[in-house]
Design an enzyme around this catalytic site. Structure first.
Site, PDB file in Angstrom:
ATOM      1  CD  GLU A 123      -9.888  16.638  41.427  1.00 33.78           C
ATOM      2  OE1 GLU A 123      -9.543  16.969  42.571  1.00 33.78           O
ATOM      3  OE2 GLU A 123     -10.944  16.036  41.179  1.00 33.78           O
ATOM      4  CD  GLU A 127      -3.228   0.387   2.056  1.00 35.49           C
ATOM      5  OE1 GLU A 127      -3.242  -0.740   2.584  1.00 35.49           O
ATOM      6  OE2 GLU A 127      -3.980   1.304   2.395  1.00 35.49           O
ATOM      7  CG  MET A 175      -7.576  -1.452  58.363  1.00 36.45           C
ATOM      8  SD  MET A 175      -6.632  -0.154  57.542  1.00 36.45           S
ATOM      9  CE  MET A 175      -4.996  -0.828  57.712  1.00 36.45           C
ATOM     10  N   GLY A 203     -10.777  17.775  52.511  1.00 35.91           N
ATOM     11  CA  GLY A 203      -9.501  17.388  53.100  1.00 35.91           C
ATOM     12  C   GLY A 203      -8.777  16.224  52.453  1.00 35.91           C
ATOM     13  CB  THR A 260     -15.193  19.562  46.055  1.00 36.11           C
ATOM     14  OG1 THR A 260     -14.276  20.631  45.901  1.00 36.11           O
ATOM     15  CG2 THR A 260     -16.582  20.143  46.263  1.00 36.11           C
TER      16      THR A 260
END
Lengths: 543, 102
Positions: free
Chosen positions: A351, A108, A491, A326, A323
């Site tokens: 962010e 090609e 946990m 923390g 948002t």
């Protein structure tokens, strides 16, 4: 001939004198006219199909060792599905990693175009040609060629040229790209198919390992046009470039490898600069990570207590919250704690910008700039939209390999959610977490919830089972005041404090206080204050 | 009349090759007597020449001179088409050519 199992009709050979390459004299198909030829290996077992490593990252894992050796594999895909890249890379990796010369038959694009196009992938084809490691067989259309067909013909010259090129450089690999174009040039499809069959057979006979690429018209439909699959039907790989929810997603699938094993299903892959194709083997990743019982500090003594003594050294921690509640604070403390202990930390921020992160950290008395100058911290900020998710993954992996951090922070994981489909995102998280676990490093991911109070994010829903620890940060509205609560939801492999505790953030960092003993419904986002007497009464009731 | 410079590429001594050579010689002797120069190249013996010339199909006849350059593919059994390819046929009109070169 001993031990012939008559009842099954299957011959079991135990003759020790049988040598490699011997053929059996007894033919169970004798009367049917079918001749069954079986080759034996040194131990008298039927010789399996060997594979050669392609060197294409991830592909060798999916294919369980590479392409079947001495055979031709069909690579089918729609236009733009990276067939040519695969074909070029197969030869390039052979030259770079195994010093195996290769022949490229182009139907090609003219060779000049291919040389130019692959430079950005880091392959200097022209140099390899001069070194006798790469040879082109140029079967691309001649521009402005004036042709008349006047009688019978075949493609014998093409075959002769291929054989010549293979012999000239001692090629071990051959790529033929792509077959659709030759069908367009010679109107007699039957003849062309027959000739290509001859070429495929000849390639097999010379013993080089080959790939042939072919066009498909749909992502999910016939394997290839012009019935090409019929003569290379032993091995078929499909490359896809599907459009899903306005996003392009590349996948590869090994449809079949006759006589040998491979991983099944579609695997995402990407094409990146200076590397080429990188496949992401998901189910190829084994869950063999060793679990460590060594604890590391979260950077916050009180949080360590909640978690029963800190996070595990090779665990994945998900910090979820709305948002501003923390998350970045927590991840900053987590990273700086590593640095304090002389360990390297890597922050991948999707962010906030570098400046913002550095300013935030210095607000809490942490000097990221100094840490970076000391080479103990690395902060990588990228826009989620800058790359596809697969590319992000590969970039992250590279940074990890180079920097070798002890801890990683991804802030936030949920920002990456928007550049992919949910399926793609889940695959990304699985691939990333398993990679991190293999390196035996701790990873802290943050996830932003959509609602201010309560709620969960898509990220959590999709990755909560993959993570070892989940820390929830939630706003709690009490008496017209927004307060903050923290709890360890999960946990893995350890006792932990089940209370929802209040916390404050000031100039020195995060301070975790008492539990919200008389509030219920914090996680559902509807905190209800209950009088102390009621709490006591309930406690008495269940004593 | 201009001198014709022709090259015929064949692959091995197959029946098709022999047929092409015989057909070409016949046409040349009939229509181009004394006006042509013919070279026969076996791709098996000179694969590099075929590579340089980008020969895919054989037999292929290349007309280098007079211009324009033309390629005639096949065993040349269709002499009408051969003449057309050599620009010798009075019936050569462009529509027909296009159809052939698809």
């Amino acid at each position: 001939m001993t031990a012939l199992k008559k009842h099954t009709g299957i011959e079991k050979i135990k003759t020790p004198g049988r040598r490699h390459g011997d053929e059996i004299r007894h033919r169970p198909y004798e009367n049917t006219g079918i001749e069954k030829r079986v080759r034996y290996d040194q131990r008298g077992g039927i010789a399996g199909i060997e594979k050669i490593e392609t060197g294409i990252e991830g592909f060798d894992m999916i294919s369980e060792g590479g392409l079947p050796k001495g055979r031709t594999t069909l690579i089918a895909g729609t236009s733009g599905s990276a067939k040519t890249v695969f074909a070029v890379q197969f030869l390039a990796e052979g030259i770079l990693k195994r010093d195996e010369p290769g022949v490229f038959v182009t139907f090609e694009e003219p060779p000049e175009d291919i040389r130019k196009n692959v430079i950005s992938l880091g392959w200097d084809v022209e140099k390899w040609e001069q070194e006798g490691k790469w040879a082109f067989v140029d079967a691309s259309p001649v521009v402005g060629e004036d042709r008349v067909i006047a009688g019978e013909y075949d493609l014998g010259a093409l075959l002769a040229r291929i054989e010549y090129a293979v012999k000239k450089i001692g090629a071990m690999r051959i790529s033929m790209d792509s077959l659709g174009s030759i069908f367009a040039r010679f109107s007699e499809a039957g003849l062309v198919r027959n000739e290509l069959f001859k070429i495929a057979a000849a390639v097999k006979q010379i013993g080089v390992t080959g790939i042939i690429t072919a066009e498909r018209t749909e992502e999910y439909g016939d394997i290839a046009r012009f019935g090409i699959e019929e003569f290379v039907a032993d091995n078929v790989i499909i490359l896809r470039n599907a459009l899903e929810a306005e996003k392009r997603r590349r996948t590869m699938e090994i449809l079949k490898f006759r006589g040998t094993s491979h991983q099944k299903g579609e695997y995402p892959f990407t094409v990146i600069k200076n590397t080429g194709i990188v496949a992401i083997p998901l189910s190829g990743i084994e869950l063999k990570q060793r679990s460590s019982t060594v604890r590391i500090s979260s950077g916050n003594a009180e949080l360590d207590k909640i978690c029963g003594g800190g996070f595990f050294r090779d665990s994945i921690i998900l910090v979820s919250g709305a948002t501003g509640c923390g998350k970045t604070m927590l991840s900053t403390e987590f990273a700086s704690d590593a640095v304090k202990n002389g360990q390297r930390a890597l922050i991948l921020a999707f962010e906030e910008s570098r400046e913002q992160l550095f300013r935030n950290a210095s607000g809490w008395g942490i000097d990221f700039e100094q840490m970076e100058n000391d080479g103990i911290l690395k902060v990588v900020c990228r826009y989620p939209e800058a790359e596809g998710l697969e590319d992000h993954l590969i970039i992250i992996k590279r940074v990890i390999m180079e920097f070798k951090p002890h801890r990683i922070v991804v802030d936030s994981l949920s920002a990456l959610e928007r550049v992919s489909t949910i399926k793609g995102f889940r695959e990304f998280v699985i691939a990333l977490t398993s990679f991190i676990k293999h390196q035996e490093i701790a990873g802290l991911f943050t996830s932003t919830t959509g609602e201010l109070m309560g709620g969960t994010s898509v990220t959590e829903a999709h990755i909560s089972t993959i993570t070892d620890t989940i820390i929830l940060l939630r706003y709690v509205e009490m008496f017209g005041e927004m307060r903050r609560g923290i709890t360890a939801l999960k946990m893995r492999g350890s006792m932990h404090d089940k209370d929802i505790r209040e916390f404050n953030i000031d100039g020195k960092g995060m301070h975790i206080g008492k539990a919200f003993n008389n509030v219920t419904g914090i996680l559902s986002g509807h905190p209800v204050f209950i009088s102390t007497e009621e709490v006591d009464r309930m406690t008495e009731l269940f004593k | 009349m201009n001198k014709f410079k022709l090259r015929l590429y064949v692959t091995g001594k197959t029946a098709k090759s022999e047929r092409a050579i015989a057909n070409l010689k016949e046409i040349c002797e009939r229509d181009l007597k004394g006006l042509y120069e013919l070279e026969i190249i076996d791709v098996l013996e000179s694969p590099q020449l075929a590579e340089n010339e980008k020969i895919l199909a054989t037999p292929t006849l290349i007309k280098d001179l007079p211009p324009p350059l033309k390629r005639i593919i096949g065993d040349l059994s269709n002499s009408e088409k051969v003449l057309l390819g050599l620009d010798l046929s009075p019936a050569s009109d462009s529509d027909e050519q296009k159809e052939d070169t698809q």
